[in-house]
Design a protein around this motif. Structure first.
Motif, PDB file in Angstrom:
ATOM      1  N   ARG A 180       0.533  -0.560  -0.061  1.00  0.00           N
ATOM      2  CA  ARG A 180      -0.237   0.085  -0.235  1.00  0.00           C
ATOM      3  C   ARG A 180       1.230   1.554   0.185  1.00  0.00           C
ATOM      4  O   ARG A 180       0.577   1.992  -1.240  1.00  0.00           O
ATOM      5  CB  ARG A 180      -0.716  -0.023   0.858  1.00  0.00           C
ATOM      6  CG  ARG A 180      -2.297   0.296   1.300  1.00  0.00           C
ATOM      7  CD  ARG A 180      -3.271   0.009   2.097  1.00  0.00           C
ATOM      8  NE  ARG A 180      -3.948   1.264   2.482  1.00  0.00           N
ATOM      9  CZ  ARG A 180      -5.107   1.336   2.910  1.00  0.00           C
ATOM     10  NH1 ARG A 180      -5.463  -0.088   4.326  1.00  0.00           N
ATOM     11  NH2 ARG A 180      -5.978   1.664   3.164  1.00  0.00           N
ATOM     12  N   SER A 215     -10.083   7.937   4.989  1.00  0.00           N
ATOM     13  CA  SER A 215     -10.100   9.102   6.339  1.00  0.00           C
ATOM     14  C   SER A 215      -8.574  10.057   5.857  1.00  0.00           C
ATOM     15  O   SER A 215      -9.184  10.809   7.189  1.00  0.00           O
ATOM     16  CB  SER A 215     -10.395   7.979   6.990  1.00  0.00           C
ATOM     17  OG  SER A 215      -9.230   6.961   7.742  1.00  0.00           O
ATOM     18  N   MET A 234     -24.134   3.635  12.163  1.00  0.00           N
ATOM     19  CA  MET A 234     -22.966   3.179  10.823  1.00  0.00           C
ATOM     20  C   MET A 234     -22.846   1.290  11.891  1.00  0.00           C
ATOM     21  O   MET A 234     -22.328   0.887  10.550  1.00  0.00           O
ATOM     22  CB  MET A 234     -21.526   3.812  10.836  1.00  0.00           C
ATOM     23  CG  MET A 234     -20.471   2.918  10.356  1.00  0.00           C
ATOM     24  SD  MET A 234     -18.180   3.377  10.473  1.00  0.00           S
ATOM     25  CE  MET A 234     -18.011   2.741  12.394  1.00  0.00           C
ATOM     26  N   ASP A 236     -15.251   3.923  16.117  1.00  0.00           N
ATOM     27  CA  ASP A 236     -15.360   3.241  14.598  1.00  0.00           C
ATOM     28  C   ASP A 236     -14.761   1.865  14.572  1.00  0.00           C
ATOM     29  O   ASP A 236     -16.015   1.113  15.196  1.00  0.00           O
ATOM     30  CB  ASP A 236     -13.429   3.798  14.540  1.00  0.00           C
ATOM     31  CG  ASP A 236     -13.674   4.576  14.028  1.00  0.00           C
ATOM     32  OD1 ASP A 236     -14.652   5.731  14.336  1.00  0.00           O
ATOM     33  OD2 ASP A 236     -12.541   5.895  14.041  1.00  0.00           O
TER      34      ASP A 236
HETATM   35  C1  DP6 Z   1     -14.722   3.159  10.405  1.00  0.00           C
HETATM   36  O1  DP6 Z   1     -10.392   5.496   5.984  1.00  0.00           O
HETATM   37  O2  DP6 Z   1      -9.644   2.933   6.971  1.00  0.00           O
HETATM   38  O3  DP6 Z   1     -13.033   4.196  10.734  1.00  0.00           O
HETATM   39  O4  DP6 Z   1     -10.523   4.441   2.559  1.00  0.00           O
HETATM   40  O5  DP6 Z   1     -10.136   1.915   2.644  1.00  0.00           O
HETATM   41  O6  DP6 Z   1      -8.696   2.784   3.977  1.00  0.00           O
HETATM   42  P1  DP6 Z   1      -9.687   2.822   3.924  1.00  0.00           P
HETATM   43  O7  DP6 Z   1     -10.640   3.209   4.782  1.00  0.00           O
HETATM   44  P2  DP6 Z   1     -10.722   3.674   6.722  1.00  0.00           P
HETATM   45  O8  DP6 Z   1     -12.444   3.400   6.799  1.00  0.00           O
HETATM   46  C2  DP6 Z   1     -12.014   4.440   7.636  1.00  0.00           C
HETATM   47  C3  DP6 Z   1     -13.957   3.615   8.244  1.00  0.00           C
HETATM   48  C4  DP6 Z   1     -13.951   4.357   9.645  1.00  0.00           C
HETATM   49  C5  DP6 Z   1     -14.872   5.900  10.077  1.00  0.00           C
HETATM   50  C6  DP6 Z   1     -14.481   7.090   9.725  1.00  0.00           C
HETATM   51  O9  DP6 Z   1     -13.294   7.234  10.091  1.00  0.00           O
HETATM   52  O10 DP6 Z   1     -15.191   7.659   9.300  1.00  0.00           O
END
Ligand code: DP6
Length: 321
Positions: free
Chosen positions: A71, A140, A238, A276
Motif C-alpha cells: 500500500r 479517512s 454505521m 470506529d
Molecule cells: C470506520 O479510511 O480506513 O474509521 O479508505 O478503505 O482505507 P479505506 O478506509 P478507512 O475507513 C475508516 C472507516 C471508519 C470511519 C471513519 O473514519 O469515517
C-alpha cells in the motif's frame, strides 16, 4: 539535489462516519463525513528518494512486509508518476500511540506520507491536492490534511473528493477520551468491511445528511450537545449497517461503556460516545467534566488515552534518519 523531507500528521475521529465507497479504486465515499484531528496523537514520517536498490518501509522500527508495504509502495508510485522520477525510496514512520492501541494509524500514516513525499519532491501542492492524494492512500487520511475539524466532501470523481477545514483546532476545546477495550488488530479491516454491501447502506444514506447538518452546526456554534447527540446517532447508524453485513466490532465491554455514558448523562455529566471499526469507545466531553468521567470509567479498569483537537498535517525540520 536531495529529495528528503519529514512531516507530522494526526489521526482523526469521525463524528459522521465514512462507511462505503462508490468507487473502490479512487476511494470516493458514499457520503460526506466530518471528523476532528486528535492533537495529542501523531505519526511522523521521513521519506528520501535516492539511488536505492528497492523501496524500504519501516514502521515503528519494524520493516513492513506484505499488504502494508504494498500500500505504501503504491502511494510512492503516485508521487513518482507525478514528478517523473524513478528513484526508489526509504520511508521511516513512527507513531506516538502504540499500534496495538486499536487506534487506526492509516489516516495519520497516509497524511504524513503524502506531505513528506510532496515536499521532498518539491511539488508545491495546494491543501486540496494534498487531501486528494492522501485519500487515494486511505479514505479517512484526506480528513487529516486540513486543520482541526474537517469535512470530506464526497465529490463525483478524483478531482472533487477532498476534505476542507470547518474550524481550526483552537475553535472548540473538546476532549476525546479513548477507552481501550481491546488492543489487538481488528480481524476485518475497514477497507474489507465496507465492501460487504447490504440494503442498510441505503437506509444510512437517508439519515446521514441530517447528522452532517447537526454535527456541522454543533462544531460552528461550539455546542457539544448538538454535536454529540448526532455523532452518537451516526455511530449507531454505521454499526447497524456493519452488523447487517455480519460485522460485529463491539465486545461486551463496548456496550458496557456505552451504557455508562448514558448513565453519566442521566446524572448531569455531559458526554457522548462514538466508535470506529473496532471495540474501543471514544467519549466526547468538555474540559470541566473530563476528570469525573475518567474517574468513573477508571473504576471499570480500562486504559484511557486522551486528546484534544489537533492541527493540520505539516512539514517539520526533524528527521527520523
Ligand atoms: C470506520 O479510511 O480506513 O474509521 O479508505 O478503505 O482505507 P479505506 O478506509 P478507512 O475507513 C475508516 C472507516 C471508519 C470511519 C471513519 O473514519 O469515517
Amino acid at each position: 539535489m536531495k529529495f528528503k523531507s519529514t512531516a507530522i500528521a494526526h489521526p482523526n475521529i469521525a463524528f459522521v462516519k465514512y462507511w462505503g465507497k462508490k468507487d473502490e479504486n479512487l476511494r470516493i465515499p458514499l457520503n460526506n463525513s466530518i471528523s476532528m484531528n486528535l492533537g495529542n496523537l501523531w505519526t511522523k514520517t521521513t521519506v528520501e528518494f535516492n539511488d536505492f536498490d528497492e523501496d524500504v518501509v519501516t514502521i515503528n522500527k519494524n520493516v513492513a512486509e506484505g499488504t502494508a508495504k504494498e500500500r505504501v509502495i503504491k502511494h510512492l508510485d503516485r508521487f513518482r508518476n507525478l514528478s517523473g522520477i524513478e528513484l526508489k525510496a526509504k520511508v521511516v514512520s513512527e507513531n506516538n500511540f502504540p499500534m496495538s492501541s486499536g487506534i487506526a494509524s492509516s489516516a495519520s500514516g497516509f497524511a504524513a506520507l503524502t506531505m513528506s513525499c510532496a515536499n521532498a519532491l518539491k511539488l508545491n501542492l495546494s491543501e486540496k491536492e494534498l487531501s486528494i492524494l492522501a485519500r487515494l492512500g486511505s479514505g479517512s487520511a484526506c480528513r487529516s490534511i486540513p486543520n482541526g475539524f474537517t469535512e470530506w466532501l464526497t465529490g463525483t470523481c478524483n478531482d472533487d473528493s477532498y476534505a476542507v477545514s470547518l474550524a481550526p483546532a483552537e475553535h472548540f476545546e473538546i476532549y476525546d477520551l479513548i477507552i481501550i477495550v481491546k488492543k489487538e488488530k481488528k480481524e476485518i479491516s475497514s477497507t474489507t468491511g465496507m465492501q460487504k454491501f447490504n440494503p442498510y447502506f441505503y437506509a444510512r444514506l437517508a439519515e446521514v445528511n441530517e447528522n452532517l447538518n447537526f454535527v456541522r452546526k454543533g462544531i460552528i456554534e461550539r455546542n457539544l450537545k448538538t454535536l454529540g447527540t448526532y455523532a452518537e446517532k451516526d455511530c449507531i447508524s454505521m454499526h447497524t449497517t456493519m452488523m447487517n453485513s455480519g460485522l460485529f466490532y463491539w465486545e461486551p465491554e463496548t456496550l458496557k461503556i456505552m451504557k455508562e455514558v448514558w448513565n453519566l448523562r442521566k446524572n448531569g455529566i455531559e458526554c457522548y460516545f462514538t466508535i470506529d471499526a473496532g471495540p474501543n469507545v471514544h467519549i466526547l466531553c468538555l474540559k470541566d467534566n473530563k476528570a469525573e468521567i475518567r474517574e468513573k470509567i477508571g473504576e471499570l479498569n480500562f486504559e484511557i488515552l486522551e486528546s484534544k483537537p489537533g492541527g493540520k498535517t505539516m512539514v517539520i525540520e526533524e528527521s527520523l534518519f
